[in-house]
Write a protein that holds these residues in place. Structure first.
Motif, PDB file in Angstrom:
ATOM      1  N   LEU A 100       0.581  -1.152   0.273  1.00 24.02           N
ATOM      2  CA  LEU A 100       0.298   0.190   0.064  1.00 24.02           C
ATOM      3  C   LEU A 100       0.787   0.786  -0.128  1.00 24.02           C
ATOM      4  O   LEU A 100       1.971   1.257   0.753  1.00 24.02           O
ATOM      5  CB  LEU A 100      -0.791  -0.058   1.385  1.00 24.02           C
ATOM      6  N   CYS A 115      -2.674   4.079  -2.889  1.00 26.79           N
ATOM      7  CA  CYS A 115      -3.645   3.794  -3.943  1.00 26.79           C
ATOM      8  C   CYS A 115      -2.451   2.086  -3.752  1.00 26.79           C
ATOM      9  O   CYS A 115      -1.446   1.887  -2.628  1.00 26.79           O
ATOM     10  CB  CYS A 115      -2.747   3.604  -5.840  1.00 26.79           C
ATOM     11  N   THR A 116      -2.772   1.243  -4.229  1.00 31.46           N
ATOM     12  CA  THR A 116      -2.309  -0.537  -4.231  1.00 31.46           C
ATOM     13  C   THR A 116      -1.560  -0.949  -5.187  1.00 31.46           C
ATOM     14  O   THR A 116      -0.788  -0.355  -6.353  1.00 31.46           O
ATOM     15  CB  THR A 116      -3.036  -1.146  -4.247  1.00 31.46           C
ATOM     16  N   LYS A 203      -5.639   2.429   6.698  1.00 41.01           N
ATOM     17  CA  LYS A 203      -5.328   1.603   4.775  1.00 41.01           C
ATOM     18  C   LYS A 203      -6.958   1.909   5.262  1.00 41.01           C
ATOM     19  O   LYS A 203      -7.353   2.119   3.430  1.00 41.01           O
ATOM     20  CB  LYS A 203      -5.029   0.336   4.833  1.00 41.01           C
ATOM     21  N   ARG A 217      -5.259   4.045  -8.711  1.00 33.39           N
ATOM     22  CA  ARG A 217      -6.342   3.243  -7.893  1.00 33.39           C
ATOM     23  C   ARG A 217      -6.747   2.621  -9.407  1.00 33.39           C
ATOM     24  O   ARG A 217      -8.176   1.209  -9.635  1.00 33.39           O
ATOM     25  CB  ARG A 217      -7.678   3.291  -7.075  1.00 33.39           C
TER      26      ARG A 217
END
Length: 217
Positions: A100, A115-116, A203, A217
């Protein structure tokens, strides 16, 4: 006469082969250390906001921990930070841990999850330059640098010290120039505390819908 021509031919072959010995092959693409830290100075341009220079920062990279931390003295000219704190001149940190990416504003005690890794916001591999093209050598003040280009939507030039492979420049043309202080380079595992999330980070607290993070994202 034939003997004379044969001698000339042999001399030509010898000279040709000798010249080949002095042709240096391109170096292999850069590979980052598994872990390192280095201070940098950045000049960055952001539409509407303008250009910021002398942005001070530190880059922490640890592939074993799958973590990155990039501190900047101001996030005003960073497209992610600036889209969250709307052009505010305040320090901002990109912190990537456990897949993350967080944006941390320490002076404001503010933080959001941007975002991931699955969406492309994770950390780069040590060999992220494996498909880059060697541009050539640049010598400045007796220091020899390798210059590479990793094509994206634009030219992304990467410089490293030829003798030590220390990162020197990341030039994402035309908007961002990051120049590392090679004397500050430290290779080796990073203290895990460097990548610890501040207590005010979660998160579940995502960055605003109108931020660049939503696109990421």
């Amino acid at each position: 006469m034939q003997c004379h021509q044969l001698i000339l031919t042999l001399i030509a072959v010898v000279i040709s082969n000798t010249d080949r010995l002095f042709i240096t092959a391109d170096p292999t693409p850069p590979v980052w250390p598994v872990a390192f830290q280095e201070i940098f100075n950045e000049t960055s341009t952001l539409p509407v906001v303008g250009t910021g220079s002398n942005i001070q920062g530190t880059y922490y990279y640890d592939f074993d921990q799958k973590a990155v931390r990039i501190d900047r003295s101001t996030g005003k000219y960073d497209r992610y930070c600036s889209s969250v704190k709307y052009f505010q001149d305040t320090p901002c940190t990109h912190l990537v841990v456990k897949g993350l990416r967080y944006l941390v504003f320490p002076a404001l005690k503010s933080c959001c999850m941007c975002c991931t890794a699955e969406s492309g916001c994770g950390i780069v591999r040590p060999d992220w330059l494996s498909d880059s093209t060697f541009v050539g050598y640049n010598t400045t003040e007796s220091v020899k640098y390798q210059v590479w280009d990793k094509k994206g939507l634009q030219n992304n030039y990467y410089w490293q010290v030829d003798a030590t492979q220390t990162p020197y420049i990341i030039d994402q043309q035309p908007n961002d120039l990051m120049v590392f202080d090679v004397t500050s380079f430290k290779k080796g595992a990073i203290d895990p505390s460097i990548f610890a999330l501040p207590s005010y980070c979660s998160k579940d607290h995502k960055c605003p819908l109108v931020s660049v993070c939503t696109i990421a994202r």
